[in-house]
Design a protein around this motif. Structure first.
Motif, PDB file in Angstrom:
ATOM      1  N   GLN A 134       0.816  -1.216   0.000  1.00 21.83           N
ATOM      2  CA  GLN A 134       0.000   0.000   0.000  1.00 21.83           C
ATOM      3  C   GLN A 134       0.852   1.269   0.000  1.00 21.83           C
ATOM      4  O   GLN A 134       0.350   2.346  -0.309  1.00 21.83           O
ATOM      5  CB  GLN A 134      -0.909   0.017   1.237  1.00 21.83           C
ATOM      6  N   TYR A 448      -5.990   6.881   4.954  1.00 20.40           N
ATOM      7  CA  TYR A 448      -6.832   5.687   4.962  1.00 20.40           C
ATOM      8  C   TYR A 448      -8.042   5.835   4.043  1.00 20.40           C
ATOM      9  O   TYR A 448      -8.685   4.839   3.703  1.00 20.40           O
ATOM     10  CB  TYR A 448      -7.361   5.407   6.375  1.00 20.40           C
ATOM     11  N   GLN A 457      -8.411   1.056   3.450  1.00 14.97           N
ATOM     12  CA  GLN A 457      -7.123   0.605   3.960  1.00 14.97           C
ATOM     13  C   GLN A 457      -7.211  -0.313   5.175  1.00 14.97           C
ATOM     14  O   GLN A 457      -6.491  -1.295   5.254  1.00 14.97           O
ATOM     15  CB  GLN A 457      -6.254   1.816   4.345  1.00 14.97           C
TER      16      GLN A 457
END
Length: 493
Positions: A134, A448, A457
């Motif tokens: 990520q 997020y 996330q």
């Protein structure tokens, strides 16, 4: 023979390669665009870079390391650890370094994945595993004039080690996890350092210490001691899941610790007010540092809370009209975390585009598989990030599940694995409902969230829950319905 392609050679890619080869699958290749393994720990070489998860827990369960130098390992040591694991477990021979994957397309007729590689080459595989993570693509803020700055500018994840900051006027944009590590490291040698803060982070004291020789010897020689340390760290962190995911008021101890740390570190009430967060605790990432507050009190360091209006060729101008001349701009602005698998183009069954399917926010069943994309497995995928424990716990659970899936394919128990859409949608509804009651839904603006406010996330439960969900592959959750294939390929010995 099952052909497996893995993209990325960080923790996820290496763990997948090790576990798959241990399960008997040797026809696999890892594509790595760089010339070395390591993922984010190869790329993030900024001064002061280190982990904020204890070393004994931030390591792979099958590759424990007794001789970490510190309780929280520095970047270079983690990178070296990953190199050692890749070498010791025979992963290096499977890696094609300097090979970037530009895209991948599923062939409906053959049931295989075709990877497009930089330079025009192609590669075909039965199973595709992405391990790009990520936090792999630096995010550059859309600030007017930033591209016309005539001084030196770089992102913390692309640190310019050839550029000497000694005696320079430096501007740092951002006060996130990277900035709180590199600012204290560079501040003493700058002429002036201006930290532009959009919102103050919660910073706790970091319980770090160097391991003495006796300690590392004990971890290496006393049976079970290293595992006991790892499990102790895991369980201690896991208890925090209740505060992050069930009842935010249970984070009262963290809140009190933060207040004590701020009061003890910053006597100036004006500066302390600047450094006091307005967001709920845990809504953004909680940070750990013993020298962040001290660095901000150096006489030549200034914290600016006014928004940036524009960047001029040699200065930064804030919304109140103040112009500050600077020689170097360092972007501590994080990563494009919500843009999963970009910039690769992934095309699934029937020519569907993954990024188009994810245009309203990425989602994947168990953070790992996506309807319409057979035999594709995403490691550290949507909603697998944590605020309370080590991401490696999540990665290893995913890898174990993927090994089961590959074995089912190789043994001919299924022709292909594509998660049923109703299963994936029900899971996503559960995740989004649950995450709406967590501390991450406190109303702050964080990495997020997508622009629309969807949390793509975070995992909204304990890692124990995640591990339990991935303990056993359930073929009934996939479609088309499992179809036995006579004489299916088997794992190599």
């Amino acid at each position: 023979m099952t052909r497996i392609a893995i993209i990325g050679s960080g923790f996820g890619g290496i763990a997948a390669a090790v576990r798959l080869t241990q399960a008997g699958f040797s026809d696999l290749v890892l594509f790595e665009k760089s010339d070395d393994v390591g993922g984010v720990w190869r790329e993030n070489t900024y001064p002061g870079a280190a982990c904020d998860v204890p070393s004994h827990l931030y390591s792979l369960s099958f590759a424990p390391k007794a001789d970490w130098s510190r309780r929280f390992a520095p970047q270079a040591e983690i990178h070296s650890y990953l190199r050692d694991v890749a070498r010791d477990f025979g992963v290096l021979r499977h890696i094609r370094f300097g090979t970037e994957v530009l895209g991948a397309a599923f062939d409906d007729d053959t049931g295989t994945w075709r990877l497009d590689l930089a330079g025009g080459a192609e590669h075909e595989a039965d199973v595709l595993i992405t391990a790009t993570g990520q936090l792999s693509r630096p995010s550059t803020p859309a600030i007017v004039g930033l591209d016309r700055f005539e001084g030196t500018a770089f992102h913390s994840a692309e640190w310019d080690h050839d550029h000497d900051l000694t005696g320079e006027r430096v501007a740092v944009l951002g006060t996130g996890a990277s900035a709180i590590q590199f600012v204290p490291a560079i501040a003493p040698r700058t002429r002036s350092l201006t930290v532009f803060q959009r919102s103050a982070p919660y910073v706790l004291a970091k319980p770090d210490r160097a391991y003495r020789g006796r300690a590392t010897q004990a971890f290496a020689r006393v049976p079970g001691l290293l595992r006991l340390s790892r499990e102790g760290n895991y369980l201690s962190n896991e208890l925090r899941s209740l505060g992050f995911n069930t009842e935010p008021r249970l984070l009262f101890a963290h809140r009190a610790a933060y207040r004590r740390h701020l009061r003890a570190s910053v006597p100036d009430p004006v500066l302390r007010e600047k450094l006091t967060p307005t967001d709920p605790l845990g809504c953004k990432r909680i940070l750990l540092s013993n020298d962040w507050y001290a660095a901000l009190q150096l006489p030549h360091v200034d914290v600016v809370t006014d928004g940036i209006a524009e960047v001029r060729p040699r200065s930064v101008v804030t919304a109140d009209g103040t112009e500050r001349e600077v020689d170097t701009i360092i972007l501590g602005t994080g990563f494009a975390a919500t843009e999963f698998l970009a910039p690769m183009r992934i095309t699934g069954r029937g020519g569907r585009d993954l990024h188009e399917q994810w245009r309203d926010g990425a989602s994947a069943y168990l953070g790992t598989v996506v309807p319409g994309f057979p035999n594709l497995f995403v490691l550290y995928g949507p909603n697998t990030n944590l605020g309370h424990n080590s991401i490696l716990v999540m990665l290893e659970a995913q890898v174990g599940w993927v090994v089961q899936a590959v074995r089912a394919l190789a043994e001919g128990r299924v022709r292909r694995l594509e998660v049923r859409r109703d299963v994936a949608e029900a899971f996503d509804a559960w995740v989004q409902e649950r995450v709406g009651h967590t501390v991450f839904a406190g109303g702050c603006r964080s990495w997020y969230l997508t622009e629309s406010g969807r949390n793509t996330q975070n995992w909204p439960a304990s890692t124990l829950t995640f591990r339990r969900r991935l303990r056993r592959l359930r073929l009934e959750e996939f479609e088309p319905a499992p179809v036995p294939v006579a004489g299916g390929a088997r794992a190599q010995d």
